[in-house]
Design an enzyme around this catalytic site. Structure first.
Site, mmCIF file in Angstrom:
data_model
loop_
_atom_site.group_PDB
_atom_site.id
_atom_site.type_symbol
_atom_site.label_atom_id
_atom_site.label_comp_id
_atom_site.label_asym_id
_atom_site.label_seq_id
_atom_site.Cartn_x
_atom_site.Cartn_y
_atom_site.Cartn_z
ATOM 1 N N VAL A 198 85.883 -56.463 -93.966
ATOM 2 C CA VAL A 198 85.002 -57.634 -93.870
ATOM 3 C C VAL A 198 85.745 -58.807 -93.236
ATOM 4 C CG1 VAL A 198 83.696 -59.326 -95.218
ATOM 5 C CG2 VAL A 198 83.550 -56.912 -95.804
ATOM 6 N N GLY A 199 86.986 -59.033 -93.664
ATOM 7 C CA GLY A 199 87.757 -60.185 -93.178
ATOM 8 C C GLY A 199 87.949 -60.166 -91.669
ATOM 9 N N LYS A 206 79.716 -68.524 -102.128
ATOM 10 C CA LYS A 206 79.034 -67.223 -102.182
ATOM 11 C C LYS A 206 79.976 -66.275 -102.943
ATOM 12 C CE LYS A 206 78.121 -62.993 -100.916
ATOM 13 N NZ LYS A 206 78.266 -62.224 -102.133
ATOM 14 N N GLU A 243 97.120 -70.137 -99.876
ATOM 15 C CA GLU A 243 96.321 -70.735 -100.937
ATOM 16 C C GLU A 243 97.261 -71.250 -102.022
ATOM 17 O OE1 GLU A 243 92.461 -69.539 -100.884
ATOM 18 O OE2 GLU A 243 92.949 -67.423 -100.813
ATOM 19 N N SER A 301 88.224 -57.694 -98.474
ATOM 20 C CA SER A 301 88.771 -56.529 -97.781
ATOM 21 C C SER A 301 89.098 -56.844 -96.315
ATOM 22 C CB SER A 301 87.747 -55.397 -97.829
ATOM 23 O OG SER A 301 86.577 -55.805 -97.147
ATOM 24 N N ASN A 302 89.958 -56.022 -95.731
ATOM 25 C CA ASN A 302 90.279 -56.188 -94.306
ATOM 26 C C ASN A 302 89.085 -55.903 -93.427
ATOM 27 O OD1 ASN A 302 93.008 -55.873 -95.549
ATOM 28 N ND2 ASN A 302 93.517 -56.335 -93.417
ATOM 29 N N ASN A 341 87.518 -59.221 -107.939
ATOM 30 C CA ASN A 341 88.636 -58.793 -108.799
ATOM 31 C C ASN A 341 89.291 -59.929 -109.572
ATOM 32 O OD1 ASN A 341 89.858 -59.767 -106.439
ATOM 33 N ND2 ASN A 341 91.632 -58.436 -106.719
ATOM 34 N N CYS A 356 95.169 -57.464 -105.454
ATOM 35 C CA CYS A 356 95.765 -57.440 -104.112
ATOM 36 C C CYS A 356 97.274 -57.326 -104.198
ATOM 37 C CB CYS A 356 95.358 -58.672 -103.337
ATOM 38 S SG CYS A 356 95.681 -60.187 -104.234
ATOM 39 N N GLU A 375 92.341 -63.945 -96.842
ATOM 40 C CA GLU A 375 93.354 -63.243 -97.645
ATOM 41 C C GLU A 375 92.794 -61.859 -97.926
ATOM 42 O OE1 GLU A 375 96.363 -63.596 -98.483
ATOM 43 O OE2 GLU A 375 96.588 -65.609 -97.663
HETATM 44 P P1 NAP Z 1 84.781 -57.371 -99.851
HETATM 45 O O1 NAP Z 1 83.893 -56.220 -99.964
HETATM 46 O O2 NAP Z 1 85.412 -57.674 -98.538
HETATM 47 O O3 NAP Z 1 83.932 -58.635 -100.368
HETATM 48 C C1 NAP Z 1 84.487 -59.919 -100.505
HETATM 49 C C2 NAP Z 1 83.383 -60.946 -100.408
HETATM 50 O O4 NAP Z 1 82.832 -60.923 -99.084
HETATM 51 C C3 NAP Z 1 82.205 -60.695 -101.338
HETATM 52 O O5 NAP Z 1 81.672 -61.918 -101.777
HETATM 53 C C4 NAP Z 1 81.214 -59.980 -100.425
HETATM 54 O O6 NAP Z 1 79.875 -60.076 -100.865
HETATM 55 C C5 NAP Z 1 81.426 -60.753 -99.140
HETATM 56 N N1 NAP Z 1 81.000 -60.041 -97.923
HETATM 57 C C6 NAP Z 1 80.739 -58.726 -97.756
HETATM 58 N N2 NAP Z 1 80.389 -58.486 -96.475
HETATM 59 C C7 NAP Z 1 80.429 -59.672 -95.824
HETATM 60 C C8 NAP Z 1 80.184 -60.066 -94.482
HETATM 61 N N3 NAP Z 1 79.813 -59.200 -93.534
HETATM 62 N N4 NAP Z 1 80.320 -61.374 -94.160
HETATM 63 C C9 NAP Z 1 80.706 -62.274 -95.087
HETATM 64 N N5 NAP Z 1 80.963 -61.950 -96.382
HETATM 65 C C10 NAP Z 1 80.824 -60.673 -96.744
HETATM 66 O O7 NAP Z 1 85.997 -57.289 -100.885
HETATM 67 P P2 NAP Z 1 85.954 -56.913 -102.443
HETATM 68 O O8 NAP Z 1 85.680 -55.462 -102.565
HETATM 69 O O9 NAP Z 1 85.057 -57.881 -103.149
HETATM 70 O O10 NAP Z 1 87.448 -57.230 -102.896
HETATM 71 C C11 NAP Z 1 88.497 -56.332 -102.815
HETATM 72 C C12 NAP Z 1 89.414 -56.660 -101.660
HETATM 73 O O11 NAP Z 1 89.864 -58.013 -101.785
HETATM 74 C C13 NAP Z 1 90.670 -55.816 -101.622
HETATM 75 O O12 NAP Z 1 90.933 -55.385 -100.307
HETATM 76 C C14 NAP Z 1 91.756 -56.786 -102.093
HETATM 77 O O13 NAP Z 1 93.054 -56.479 -101.645
HETATM 78 C C15 NAP Z 1 91.265 -58.072 -101.527
HETATM 79 N N6 NAP Z 1 91.869 -59.199 -102.233
HETATM 80 C C16 NAP Z 1 92.861 -59.901 -101.594
HETATM 81 C C17 NAP Z 1 93.491 -60.954 -102.235
HETATM 82 C C18 NAP Z 1 94.580 -61.738 -101.539
HETATM 83 O O14 NAP Z 1 94.872 -62.851 -101.968
HETATM 84 N N7 NAP Z 1 95.192 -61.195 -100.501
HETATM 85 C C19 NAP Z 1 93.107 -61.294 -103.543
HETATM 86 C C20 NAP Z 1 92.104 -60.551 -104.167
HETATM 87 C C21 NAP Z 1 91.482 -59.503 -103.499
HETATM 88 P P3 NAP Z 1 79.204 -58.882 -101.740
HETATM 89 O O15 NAP Z 1 79.973 -58.824 -103.008
HETATM 90 O O16 NAP Z 1 77.804 -59.329 -101.892
HETATM 91 O O17 NAP Z 1 79.346 -57.639 -100.912
#
Ligand code: NAP
Length: 493
Positions: free
Chosen positions: A232-233, A175, A464, A229-230, A152, A284, A250
């Site tokens: 994955v995190g 990555k 951050e 996302s939560n 995003n 976010c 985050e």
């Molecule tokens: P995501 O699906 O959790 O993916 C984030 C990153 O993690 C991507 O590079 C993804 O790779 C990778 N990933 C996926 N599965 C993994 C695993 N099992 N182990 C390690 N890495 C893995 O999140 P998103 O859909 O990209 O982003 C949206 C989320 O980010 C929302 O929940 C948003 O609130 C949050 N966000 C938070 C902040 C903050 O500062 N709090 C800022 C921006 C976004 P792939 O793309 O290859 O799946």
């Protein structure tokens, strides 16, 4: 025109060793292939970590101000490519050109701030209890760090992780999200052209569930900085503990904007619409709940509806578009599912409700800006992160209730309050459970020189941006120097 992007490992641009690839399509027009990128595997991850490990000693010995010079050069090179990056971002992520340009500017601000920090990697001198003893602390880099980022903010988030990691003397395996391969490539290109040595920064594309996990489990990776996302995190955090890694996560948000009875309601409604619908709600810090004094509710709804109806949804590449599509099919489906849930739970649709199906929009993942009224705090649309252009409006009868409802979610990223009552402002700042508070301004945004991050289920491991970013990427060493070398007695407890 589509392009083929490559991994960057040990100073070489290369395909995945298996030859496997994946595709990224334009979310505004899914017919359009944007890029093909490597679907890396274990051998690529191993190679990248090895390259980063081998480069570490040389990089940590490079004087910090020289590391900062490279970032200053990257800043200048990136500035020259501003429009190219913004267009690439809009094409692969979907946000409007105006939003992409704003994000590029923010990335430049981050590079500028962090480059200067290279000259301020200070420790402390501390008085000792013992005579002839000089005590001080130094910051040391961690080693190889993994940077895993979402789609995003595909340039700003990588920049605000990679820049402090490098300045502090770490080497990086990056990555990026699979949805945004091109912007990641440009960022790495700029850093390489600026002089980041071979092996110090490595870029590995591929499926997060596969190569992301490998990085998290890898014994030679000392730290993981993750935004996403939560789901994955949480897993990543637990997995990283097995090899005692330092971890920063985050994650999601469910950010409230509170409107008290004395507020400038029109100003608040404009801010709520900006916060809820900007970047298609895929931020976010998006305003996903408006918590409004019941006495001003109808007025608020009128203004926010006016704002939502003025939004032009479409392809972000058109300058006239003010809201782009959802990033992909999965995100689009999620938003539509939440709209169905809202209907079942009894919310009232002031605007929006279905996917947009006008002919020009049929080929993309479009949803309209949606305002939900009659939302109760316990409803799923008031509790869960939707990550789309949906604003849930909740009426409250007192300031106390506004605070309780604001805090009654598992997240704690950003919040905002609209009022002219200074006492209530101060009480709100004191009691709101978030990392970032805005007074009479939208929930969104963050400046490079200030800490950014959340409490509760939003964030763990540190903040951050700002000077706090350096904290995560360094560890302290404490030094005792007996400069006479003649002590007979020491205070050993
Ligand atoms: P995501 O699906 O959790 O993916 C984030 C990153 O993690 C991507 O590079 C993804 O790779 C990778 N990933 C996926 N599965 C993994 C695993 N099992 N182990 C390690 N890495 C893995 O999140 P998103 O859909 O990209 O982003 C949206 C989320 O980010 C929302 O929940 C948003 O609130 C949050 N966000 C938070 C902040 C903050 O500062 N709090 C800022 C921006 C976004 P792939 O793309 O290859 O799946």
């Amino acid at each position: 025109m589509s392009e083929t992007v490559l991994n960057y490992i040990g100073g070489e641009w290369s395909r995945a060793q298996s030859g496997a690839t994946a595709e990224r399509r334009n979310p505004a027009c899914t017919d359009e292939l944007v890029a093909t990128f490597p679907r890396s595997g274990r051998e690529d991850v191993e190679k990248a970590v090895r390259a980063a490990r081998e480069a570490f000693e040389g990089w940590r010995r490079t004087p910090a101000p020289r590391r900062g010079d490279i970032l200053f050069r990257a800043l200048r090179l990136f500035e020259l490519r501003k429009e190219e990056v913004a267009r690439a971002m809009t094409r692969e992520e979907g946000k409007t050109l105006r939003e992409s340009r704003g994000e590029v500017q923010k990335s430049l601000n981050v590079l500028e701030f962090v480059a200067g920090e290279a000259r301020r990697l200070n420790g402390e001198t501390v008085p000792s209890e013992m005579p002839s003893t000089f005590c001080y602390t130094v910051r040391e880099p961690l080693g190889v760090v993994a940077v895993i980022t979402p789609w995003n903010f595909p340039v700003a988030i990588p920049a605000w992780k990679i820049a402090p990691a490098l300045v502090a003397g770490n080497t990086v395996v990056f990555k990026p999200a699979s949805a945004t391969p091109v912007t990641a490539r440009i960022l790495v290109e700029v850093l390489v052209e600026a002089g980041v040595p071979r092996g110090v920064l490595n870029l590995v594309y591929g499926d997060g569930g596969s190569i992301g996990s490998m990085l998290v489990d890898h014994p030679d990776v000392r730290a993981v900085s993750f935004t996403g996302s939560n789901e994955v995190g949480s897993k990543l955090h637990a997995d990283a503990a097995k090899t005692h890694k330092k971890v920063l996560c985050e994650m999601g948000g469910k950010n409230p904007l509170v409107v008290l009875e004395d507020a400038d309601v029109e100003l608040a409604a404009v801010a709520a619409a900006q916060g809820a619908f900007g970047s298609t709600g895929q931020r976010c810090t998006a305003t996903s709940r408006a918590i409004v004094a019941r006495s001003r509710l109808e007025e608020f709804l009128r203004y926010v509806e006016r704002e939502a109806r003025a939004i032009v949804v479409g392809d972000g590449m058109k300058e006239s578009t003010t809201m782009g599509p959802c990033v992909d099919e999965r995100q689009h489906r999620t938003v539509l599912e939440y709209l169905a849930i809202a209907r079942d739970e009894g919310a009232r649709f002031v605007t929006g409700g279905d996917r947009l199906s006008a002919s020009a929009l049929q080929m993309g993942y479009f949803v309209p800006p949606t305002i939900l009224a009659d939302v109760k705090p316990s409803m799923r649309v008031a509790q869960e992160e939707i990550f789309g252009p949906v604003l849930s409006v909740i009426a409250v009868d007192s300031f106390e209730e506004a605070i309780e409802v604001s805090n009654d979610v598992r997240y704690g990223l950003a919040a905002s309050i609209y009022t002219e009552d200074v006492e209530r402002v101060m009480r709100f700042i004191d009691r709101i459970e978030v990392g970032i508070v805005h007074i009479n301004s939208p929930t969104v945004g963050g400046e490079a020189q200030l800490p950014f991050g959340g409490m509760k289920a939003t964030g763990v491991g540190g903040r951050e941006m700002g000077r706090t970013a350096i904290e995560f990427f360094t560890e302290w060493k404490t030094v005792y120097v007996d400069y006479t070398g003649s002590k007979r007695e020491t205070n050993i407890y």
